[in-house]
Design a protein around this motif. Structure first.
Motif, PDB file in Angstrom:
ATOM      1  N   CYS A 313      45.265  34.408 -13.619  1.00  0.00           N
ATOM      2  CA  CYS A 313      44.742  33.092 -13.241  1.00  0.00           C
ATOM      3  C   CYS A 313      43.270  32.972 -13.620  1.00  0.00           C
ATOM      4  CB  CYS A 313      44.904  32.866 -11.738  1.00  0.00           C
ATOM      5  SG  CYS A 313      46.614  32.584 -11.203  1.00  0.00           S
ATOM      6  N   ASP A 316      43.060  32.472 -17.380  1.00  0.00           N
ATOM      7  CA  ASP A 316      43.466  31.107 -17.723  1.00  0.00           C
ATOM      8  C   ASP A 316      42.350  30.115 -17.404  1.00  0.00           C
ATOM      9  OD1 ASP A 316      45.608  29.039 -18.362  1.00  0.00           O
ATOM     10  OD2 ASP A 316      45.100  28.482 -16.302  1.00  0.00           O
ATOM     11  N   THR A 320      40.641  27.904 -20.483  1.00  0.00           N
ATOM     12  CA  THR A 320      41.002  26.487 -20.594  1.00  0.00           C
ATOM     13  C   THR A 320      39.830  25.570 -20.311  1.00  0.00           C
ATOM     14  OG1 THR A 320      41.782  26.538 -18.293  1.00  0.00           O
ATOM     15  CG2 THR A 320      43.418  26.866 -20.014  1.00  0.00           C
ATOM     16  N   TYR A 391      43.520  38.574 -24.316  1.00  0.00           N
ATOM     17  CA  TYR A 391      44.945  38.752 -24.054  1.00  0.00           C
ATOM     18  C   TYR A 391      45.364  40.191 -24.335  1.00  0.00           C
ATOM     19  CZ  TYR A 391      44.966  33.636 -24.183  1.00  0.00           C
ATOM     20  OH  TYR A 391      44.704  32.310 -23.949  1.00  0.00           O
TER      21      TYR A 391
END
Length: 411
Positions: A313, A316, A320, A391
């Motif tokens: 989370c 992300d 973003t 990632y």
């Protein structure tokens, strides 16, 4: 002659803020080849960096990389950059930078006035000052308490979260602005903290308070970055100082926030204060579980999956973009940079290698070793910075979380 903010009043942070504000226009309009040549001519760029950036055909990507290099190097590089813009016929961009300087000067002046008024209000509250009353209505003064011991002086007492101060500090904590400490406060934090060689990293030393720090009301971690110590260059360390401040604007449950800072320019040292999380880092927690009996494991599967979810989370959220920052890549996600609170909730720390993209979906050229941790990056070092680096690091970390257990994985 370049005008704008007085050169003596420019600081590394102000220069970086100006470049941030003018970033979009520079990326879109700057002629990079002329600037690239001049930066190489004055010795700012190494031959390796000059060749790497020069080979890129895409002008915006080339401009982003040049601006990123200048931003990391501080005031001197910024002033050279302005001069180069004027010399290469790009005076419009140079004037744009000076316009942003003036904006910051006005904002800083306004903030200083507000801060001084706040300090005066705080002093009045702390000393219980009231408006002067007419003599006829004054109460007789209380006799002095001769036997009362003088209160112990604590430089951090001014950070006590009460009355007026609570409005200032809690507001700062919740909108991501950092509290600025002074050198006396830093020394006080060191006196109540412990440190050893195990708490020393590539960018400096770490101190952990032995008790709740006055003013903060919690145990804290004090990170010291010393420019003249270690094997890393001063440019890399100055970049780390800037990158650490990125975290102050990433308000997320999976990221440890910064609370305060102090820039000791005289001694070339920089300090950051953040909360201390009681259960240490994930690396040590996993290592401890290997030596425990199954019934004593502190990280059962349910907890490990929760940890992976919380860090995912956080990634992300960084990738973003949000109301505080655009896309941020951490560049050093690993179990040592994940810490656990009392309930084994996980949070990311150490943004010393982080990069922020000023445009959504952007990429950046890597012209020098990006650092990071061996084993977490791919064998072939890429020449473009993208989200994929995070990632891959997260995938390696996920494997370490899942691998070491006393029973078979249900996944």
């Amino acid at each position: 002659m370049i005008n704008g903010m007085n050169g003596q009043r420019l600081t590394d942070d102000i220069c970086r803020s100006v470049l941030n504000r003018a970033h979009k226009r520079i990326v879109e309009e700057m002629l990079p080849d002329e600037v690239l040549f001049k930066l190489r001519e004055i010795g700012f760029l190494s031959q390796e960096d000059y060749i790497a950036i020069g080979r890129v055909a895409d002008r915006p990507t080339k401009n982003r990389s040049l601006v990123g290099k200048i931003k990391q190097s501080g005031k001197r590089a910024y002033c050279d950059f302005k001069t180069i813009l004027e010399e290469t016929g790009q005076k419009v961009l140079m004037l744009q930078l000076e316009s942003k300087e003036k904006e910051l000067e006005v904002e800083t002046a306004g903030h200083s006035v507000e801060q001084r008024l706040g300090e005066r209000r705080t002093e009045r509250m702390e000393t219980n000052e009231t408006p002067e009353l007419p003599a006829a209505t004054r109460s007789p003064p209380e006799p002095p308490a001769a036997t009362r011991p003088p209160p112990a002086e604590n430089p951090l007492s001014s950070l006590d979260r009460s009355v007026v101060v609570v409005k200032t500090i809690q507001k700062d904590l919740h909108d991501g602005r950092l509290i600025e400490l002074n050198s006396i406060m830093i020394e006080q934090l060191k006196r109540i903290s412990k440190t050893d060689d195990k708490l020393k990293g590539g960018f400096g030393r770490v101190y952990i308070s032995n008790e709740r720090a006055p003013g903060f009301k919690i145990r804290v971690v004090l990170k010291e970055i010393e420019l003249q110590a270690g094997n890393l260059s001063q440019t890399q360390k100055l970049g780390s100082v800037t990158n650490e401040k990125i975290a102050s604007r990433l308000m997320h449950f999976g990221i440890v926030p910064l609370l305060a800072f102090h820039d000791d320019h005289l001694n070339r040292k920089y300090y950051f204060v953040s909360p201390y999380l009681e259960n240490g880092d994930l690396y040590e927690a996993i290592a401890a579980d290997r030596d425990r009996e199954e019934k004593d494991i502190q990280l059962p599967w349910k907890t490990r999956i929760k940890i992976m979810y919380q860090i995912a989370c956080a990634i992300d959220f960084m990738h973003t973009g949000n109301t505080f920052r655009r896309t941020v890549v951490h560049m050093d996600i690993k179990s040592k940079n994940i810490v656990l609170d009392t309930f084994y909730n996980a949070r990311l720390i150490d943004f010393g290698l982080a990069r922020e993209f000023k445009e959504d979906g952007a990429t950046s050229i890597i012209t020098s070793a990006s650092g990071g941790t061996p084993g977490y990056f791919t064998n072939v070092q890429p020449n473009m910075l993208t989200k994929n680096q995070d990632y891959h690091n997260f995938g390696v970390g996920k494997y370490s979380v899942l691998k070491y257990q006393h029973y078979d994985s249900p996944l």
